[in-house]
Design a protein around this motif. Structure first.
Motif, PDB file in Angstrom:
ATOM      1  N   PRO A  81       0.782  -1.203   0.033  1.00 14.96           N
ATOM      2  CA  PRO A  81       0.042  -0.082  -0.081  1.00 14.96           C
ATOM      3  C   PRO A  81       0.611   1.343   0.163  1.00 14.96           C
ATOM      4  N   HIS A  82       2.241   1.164   0.323  1.00 17.94           N
ATOM      5  CA  HIS A  82       3.113   2.281   0.228  1.00 17.94           C
ATOM      6  C   HIS A  82       3.578   2.646  -0.954  1.00 17.94           C
ATOM      7  N   VAL A  83       3.533   1.848  -1.889  1.00 25.11           N
ATOM      8  CA  VAL A  83       4.278   1.731  -3.154  1.00 25.11           C
ATOM      9  C   VAL A  83       3.606   3.231  -3.950  1.00 25.11           C
ATOM     10  N   ASP A  84       4.388   3.841  -4.716  1.00 23.90           N
ATOM     11  CA  ASP A  84       4.000   4.897  -5.467  1.00 23.90           C
ATOM     12  C   ASP A  84       3.706   4.425  -7.172  1.00 23.90           C
ATOM     13  N   ILE A  85       2.424   4.195  -7.355  1.00 27.35           N
ATOM     14  CA  ILE A  85       2.326   3.530  -8.649  1.00 27.35           C
ATOM     15  C   ILE A  85       2.608   4.296  -9.802  1.00 27.35           C
ATOM     16  N   ASP A  86       2.634   5.512  -9.650  1.00 29.23           N
ATOM     17  CA  ASP A  86       3.236   6.464 -10.719  1.00 29.23           C
ATOM     18  C   ASP A  86       4.780   5.967 -10.783  1.00 29.23           C
ATOM     19  N   ASP A  87       5.391   5.736  -9.758  1.00 22.17           N
ATOM     20  CA  ASP A  87       6.849   5.487  -9.840  1.00 22.17           C
ATOM     21  C   ASP A  87       7.007   4.227 -10.603  1.00 22.17           C
ATOM     22  N   VAL A  88       6.424   3.357 -10.340  1.00 20.87           N
ATOM     23  CA  VAL A  88       6.292   1.993 -10.735  1.00 20.87           C
ATOM     24  C   VAL A  88       6.116   2.039 -12.449  1.00 20.87           C
ATOM     25  N   PHE A  89       5.304   2.814 -12.672  1.00 20.88           N
ATOM     26  CA  PHE A  89       4.664   3.129 -14.231  1.00 20.88           C
ATOM     27  C   PHE A  89       5.969   3.675 -14.853  1.00 20.88           C
ATOM     28  N   ASP A  90       6.411   4.832 -14.278  1.00 22.30           N
ATOM     29  CA  ASP A  90       7.577   5.593 -15.017  1.00 22.30           C
ATOM     30  C   ASP A  90       8.708   4.752 -14.936  1.00 22.30           C
ATOM     31  N   THR A  91       9.006   3.811 -14.007  1.00 23.13           N
ATOM     32  CA  THR A  91      10.211   2.916 -14.474  1.00 23.13           C
ATOM     33  C   THR A  91       9.919   1.896 -15.428  1.00 23.13           C
ATOM     34  N   LEU A  92       8.573   1.435 -15.620  1.00 23.63           N
ATOM     35  CA  LEU A  92       8.311   0.527 -16.599  1.00 23.63           C
ATOM     36  C   LEU A  92       8.211   1.067 -18.059  1.00 23.63           C
ATOM     37  N   LEU A  93       7.899   2.274 -18.209  1.00 19.84           N
ATOM     38  CA  LEU A  93       7.925   3.081 -19.208  1.00 19.84           C
ATOM     39  C   LEU A  93       9.513   3.414 -19.674  1.00 19.84           C
ATOM     40  N   GLY A  94      10.359   3.765 -18.758  1.00 13.56           N
ATOM     41  CA  GLY A  94      11.730   3.954 -18.956  1.00 13.56           C
ATOM     42  C   GLY A  94      12.547   2.582 -19.375  1.00 13.56           C
ATOM     43  N   SER A  95      11.901   1.618 -18.770  1.00 12.44           N
ATOM     44  CA  SER A  95      12.587   0.054 -19.084  1.00 12.44           C
ATOM     45  C   SER A  95      12.208  -0.209 -20.558  1.00 12.44           C
ATOM     46  N   VAL A  96      10.871   0.003 -20.856  1.00  8.51           N
ATOM     47  CA  VAL A  96      10.476  -0.445 -22.223  1.00  8.51           C
ATOM     48  C   VAL A  96      11.249   0.409 -23.157  1.00  8.51           C
ATOM     49  N   MET A  97      11.311   1.542 -23.101  1.00  6.27           N
ATOM     50  CA  MET A  97      11.862   2.484 -23.947  1.00  6.27           C
ATOM     51  C   MET A  97      13.276   2.050 -24.165  1.00  6.27           C
ATOM     52  N   ALA A  98      14.047   1.649 -22.919  1.00  5.70           N
ATOM     53  CA  ALA A  98      15.420   1.219 -23.033  1.00  5.70           C
ATOM     54  C   ALA A  98      15.650  -0.077 -23.800  1.00  5.70           C
TER      55      ALA A  98
END
Lengths: 199, 199
Positions: A149-166
């Motif tokens: 419940p403490h995780v920031d979902i936007d941070d996870v999505f941003d990380t996913l976005l960057g990872s897919v891009m890379a």
């Protein structure tokens, strides 16, 4: 006045939109980002530049509409099986960005975002706008207890976005096998509840 | 013969290398990637193109040397305090890629990697080559029990690389506050041992 005028005028010719988008997609895939100018789109489509500019403020918005609308069709209805949902979402997301027109366009769009080719308007910018809500829906549908419940979902999505891009754009990253599975594992780890801190 | 010839010749003039790199850095920051051609570098530096081509196969390698050597100076000697080490590493890594010349160059380099402007040579490609070993060292120095032995460190580094890139280049991601802290938290989560599976 503008509204009245529009309502009595001819209905907007959507075939023009389609033609512009089709020609832009083809130009991106075959000629590249730099060659995909309003001039080139006009010549290939036979549609006058003024008609194109009535619909889009610049080539950037046309290119974004070509590259990213696929994300709207990434209809990944959450089932509540987090791993399966993430797998389908990430596979669809990555394949949208990996299409020839997208692959050709993304570095150019990134360059344009750094320059002043288009003023930044935080709400209309980039892919995040269209795929993020679907990701949030998937997380919301996951079983109680499987998401921290403490995780920031936007941070996870941003990380996913960057990872897919890379994985699409950077040769050393793109060369690894089973890219979708790797991303699913990473994303699951980012979402799961933390273990007790070792004392 | 070549070796003998080299050993009796004049020592290589390293000031030429420095001048080319300085001019390239300035061109990238002020004129952008597209304008940073061998021709422009030659004109600004007063060094003949043939002397430039003797040192680098194309502008791409010069630009990479300008943008990424900073990573070699990202000397983050591991202390064994994982959070502190990650924080210093990620801050240094992000600030290297966030320098004006790097920000201007990265989208162009990504575009070049998609095209045939340079053949792919997996070993010499991109940033990963220089910063990855330092990341591996930091993870190796972390206390026993703080790293999941099953985690793929290359996957974590690839994720970090993509995340840093997205935070620098993608407006919706770049707009978030405390970027380094967010990346540290994400990276820690990716590395830590998994909790017991809920049954």
């Amino acid at each position: 006045v503008a509204t009245a005028k529009r309502s009595v005028g001819r209905p907007r010719d959507t075939s023009i939109d389609e033609r512009v988008l089709d020609v832009t997609r083809s130009l991106l895939a075959h000629q590249g980002f730099d060659q995909t100018t309003i001039q080139a789109i006009s010549e290939r489509s036979g549609i006058h530049p003024s008609a194109i500019y009535r619909r889009w403020p610049s080539r950037i918005e046309i290119i974004e509409q070509v590259v990213f609308p696929g994300l709207n069709s990434v209809k990944v209805k959450p089932t509540g099986d987090l791993r399966a949902d993430l797998h389908r979402f990430i596979r669809a997301y990555a394949s949208t960005l990996d299409a020839p027109a997208a692959r050709a366009a993304i570095p150019g769009l990134l360059a344009a975002y750094q320059s002043s080719e288009r003023p930044r308007t935080s709400q209309s910018d980039w892919v995040a706008v269209s795929a993020r809500p679907q990701f949030v829906d998937i997380v919301a549908a996951a079983p109680r207890g499987s998401i921290d419940p403490h995780v920031d979902i936007d941070d996870v999505f941003d990380t996913l976005l960057g990872s897919v891009m890379a994985r699409i754009l950077v040769p050393t990253v793109a060369g690894r096998d089973r890219p979708v599975e790797r991303l699913v594992v990473m994303t699951e780890r980012l979402l799961m509840p933390l273990p007790e801190k070792p004392s």
